[in-house]
Design a protein around this motif. Structure first.
Motif, PDB file in Angstrom:
ATOM      1  N   GLY A   1      -8.273 -14.726  30.667  1.00 16.76           N
ATOM      2  CA  GLY A   1      -8.901 -13.422  30.910  1.00 16.76           C
ATOM      3  C   GLY A   1      -8.008 -12.247  30.558  1.00 16.76           C
ATOM      4  N   SER A   2      -7.236 -12.351  29.475  1.00 15.79           N
ATOM      5  CA  SER A   2      -6.336 -11.263  29.077  1.00 15.79           C
ATOM      6  C   SER A   2      -7.107  -9.993  28.758  1.00 15.79           C
ATOM      7  CB  SER A   2      -5.508 -11.682  27.858  1.00 15.79           C
ATOM      8  OG  SER A   2      -4.700 -12.793  28.145  1.00 15.79           O
ATOM      9  N   ARG A   3      -6.458  -8.857  29.003  1.00 13.01           N
ATOM     10  CA  ARG A   3      -7.079  -7.554  28.741  1.00 13.01           C
ATOM     11  C   ARG A   3      -6.487  -6.866  27.526  1.00 13.01           C
ATOM     12  NH1 ARG A   3      -6.197  -5.214  34.671  1.00 13.01           N
ATOM     13  NH2 ARG A   3      -4.242  -6.322  34.274  1.00 13.01           N
ATOM     14  N   ASP A   4      -5.556  -7.520  26.840  1.00 20.35           N
ATOM     15  CA  ASP A   4      -4.996  -6.940  25.623  1.00 20.35           C
ATOM     16  C   ASP A   4      -5.510  -7.748  24.417  1.00 20.35           C
ATOM     17  OD1 ASP A   4      -3.661  -9.296  25.881  1.00 20.35           O
ATOM     18  OD2 ASP A   4      -1.661  -8.426  26.037  1.00 20.35           O
TER      19      ASP A   4
ATOM     20  N   LEU B   1      -5.372 -12.491  18.792  1.00 18.37           N
ATOM     21  CA  LEU B   1      -4.268 -13.154  18.097  1.00 18.37           C
ATOM     22  C   LEU B   1      -4.461 -14.666  18.072  1.00 18.37           C
ATOM     23  CD1 LEU B   1      -1.197 -11.158  19.491  1.00 18.37           C
ATOM     24  CD2 LEU B   1      -2.165 -11.027  17.196  1.00 18.37           C
ATOM     25  N   ILE B   2      -4.919 -15.231  19.195  1.00 17.12           N
ATOM     26  CA  ILE B   2      -5.144 -16.681  19.248  1.00 17.12           C
ATOM     27  C   ILE B   2      -6.171 -17.096  18.209  1.00 17.12           C
ATOM     28  CG2 ILE B   2      -6.045 -18.558  20.679  1.00 17.12           C
ATOM     29  CD1 ILE B   2      -4.827 -17.137  23.116  1.00 17.12           C
TER      30      ILE B   2
ATOM     31  N   CYS C   1      -1.972 -18.163  28.782  1.00 15.28           N
ATOM     32  CA  CYS C   1      -1.639 -16.813  28.312  1.00 15.28           C
ATOM     33  C   CYS C   1      -2.423 -15.766  29.104  1.00 15.28           C
ATOM     34  CB  CYS C   1      -1.978 -16.657  26.827  1.00 15.28           C
ATOM     35  SG  CYS C   1      -1.163 -17.840  25.749  1.00 15.28           S
ATOM     36  N   TYR C   2      -1.710 -14.817  29.656  1.00 15.54           N
ATOM     37  CA  TYR C   2      -2.350 -13.667  30.300  1.00 15.54           C
ATOM     38  C   TYR C   2      -1.605 -12.405  29.859  1.00 15.54           C
ATOM     39  CZ  TYR C   2      -4.077 -10.409  33.809  1.00 15.54           C
ATOM     40  OH  TYR C   2      -4.634  -9.322  34.432  1.00 15.54           O
ATOM     41  N   ASN C   3      -2.247 -11.625  29.014  1.00 12.21           N
ATOM     42  CA  ASN C   3      -1.642 -10.404  28.455  1.00 12.21           C
ATOM     43  C   ASN C   3      -0.295 -10.710  27.799  1.00 12.21           C
ATOM     44  OD1 ASN C   3      -3.832  -9.002  29.456  1.00 12.21           O
ATOM     45  ND2 ASN C   3      -2.773  -8.262  31.274  1.00 12.21           N
ATOM     46  N   GLU C   4      -0.314 -11.652  26.866  1.00  8.75           N
ATOM     47  CA  GLU C   4       0.912 -12.076  26.181  1.00  8.75           C
ATOM     48  C   GLU C   4       0.953 -11.590  24.733  1.00  8.75           C
ATOM     49  OE1 GLU C   4       3.304 -13.167  27.684  1.00  8.75           O
ATOM     50  OE2 GLU C   4       2.697 -14.368  29.411  1.00  8.75           O
ATOM     51  N   GLU C   5       0.317 -10.471  24.456  1.00 10.42           N
ATOM     52  CA  GLU C   5       0.257  -9.939  23.097  1.00 10.42           C
ATOM     53  C   GLU C   5       1.652  -9.752  22.485  1.00 10.42           C
ATOM     54  OE1 GLU C   5      -1.150  -5.745  20.941  1.00 10.42           O
ATOM     55  OE2 GLU C   5      -1.726  -6.194  23.008  1.00 10.42           O
ATOM     56  N   GLU C   6       2.615  -9.325  23.286  1.00  7.54           N
ATOM     57  CA  GLU C   6       3.940  -9.022  22.751  1.00  7.54           C
ATOM     58  C   GLU C   6       4.731 -10.262  22.378  1.00  7.54           C
ATOM     59  OE1 GLU C   6       6.249  -5.918  24.753  1.00  7.54           O
ATOM     60  OE2 GLU C   6       4.508  -5.518  26.000  1.00  7.54           O
TER      61      GLU C   6
END
Length: 317
Positions: free
Chosen positions: A52-55, A60-61, A13-18
């Motif tokens: 390393g997501s930025r959102d 959420l995880i 997951c990389y910036n997968e908030e949506e």
């Protein structure tokens, strides 16, 4: 197989908030259904690797891990899609009998996962590839370049599965074997076929992305293709050597032409043709240097032997 296999579904997951809420809902429902049908063990889990997501992806995880069906793996920084996959596989190899890697957008069809598990549990396949039937959802440019890439890799002698990305099942022993490959320039689509255990293929239709943005824009796809080519074949370097020989033959022909023209009293071709020749040969030399430099750069990265990723924390209930 005497007991039900413990399955890990690994998703980088990389910036997968949506997309993460719907992805989690669908994967949990799939796992629950497979448990009820007696296809996998109750201990099976979904493993999210936060690259390393930025959102709010990691937030959420962490929430989803409270339900007991999700395992969270947090990398200390952005290590790249291929390294995130390897980190996920390393984190599950001790407790999962088999693992399936799939992108978080779920464009790959999760409905074929039970068939993949069946190939593993009943047919004894250590590796099961998810293969796209066709590429109708791609743009003309992406479809043409992707198919051209697979064909080019085949001509270079690289073992790849046509129209297969990183949607695959691997047994524990296949995963352990894969973890023995220590390249820093990872191209899993070329490494996995080298393992050599019994394999199968499951075909599916790829869906369109419903939310978020693609994590493989044109620049990343180009870098990925270059890594794949230079990590598995030295034929481009040999091509440069061959071109050098061709240019030497052309130079000899030009020398004969100049000498014949000189002694016969005819005028030698003028400035324009000379400049064009210089530009052409100069461009070829620079291309050749670039190809050789790419290989030297790969050697430079490999010999430093730095860790490919750093796992900051793992949350498993």
């Amino acid at each position: 197989m005497d007991k039900l296999p413990v399955l890990a579904i690994i998703s980088p997951c990389y910036n997968e908030e949506e997309v993460l809420p719907s992805t989690t809902q669908r994967l949990v429902a799939l796992l629950d259904d497979m448990v009820q049908r007696g296809q996998v063990a109750q201990e099976s889990r979904i493993v999210y690797v936060d690259d390393g997501s930025r959102d709010r992806t990691w937030e959420l995880i962490e929430q989803y891990t409270q339900g007991g069906k999700v395992v969270g793996v947090k990398l200390a920084g952005n290590s790249g899609h291929q390294n995130a996959l390897m980190a996920g596989m390393q984190s599950v190899v001790d407790w999962a009998d088999a693992q399936i890697t799939i992108d978080a957008d779920l464009q790959d069809d999760i409905a074929v996962i039970p068939a993949m598990v069946r190939d593993y549990a009943q047919e004894g396949c250590d590796i099961v590839y998810g293969v796209r039937r066709e590429r109708k959802t791609d743009t003309w440019f992406k479809r043409t370049t992707a198919q051209g890439f697979y064909k080019f890799m085949h001509h270079l002698g690289v073992k790849t599965v046509y129209n297969h990305a990183d949607f695959r099942l691997m047994s524990r022993r296949a995963t352990r074997q894969l973890l023995n490959y220590r390249e820093r320039n990872l191209f899993l689509r070329g490494i996995v076929p080298l393992i050599g255990y019994k394999t199968a293929m499951e075909y599916y239709d790829r869906a369109e992305r419903t939310a978020g943005e693609s994590k493989y824009p044109l620049s990343k796809m180009l870098n990925f293709a270059i890594d794949g080519i230079t990590s598995f074949s030295i034929r481009p370097v040999r091509l440069v050597l061959g071109l050098g020989g061709v240019f030497m033959l052309i130079a000899l022909v030009m020398l004969v032409y100049v000498l014949v023209s000189y002694f016969s009293g005819r005028a030698v071709s003028g400035w324009a043709s000379m400049i064009l020749s210089i530009w052409f040969v100069g461009g070829c030399v620079l291309v050749g240097l670039g190809i050789v430099g790419e290989y030297i750069g790969k050697i430079y990265i490999e010999v430093k032997d730095r860790p490919r990723y750093n796992i900051e924390k793992i949350i498993k209930k």
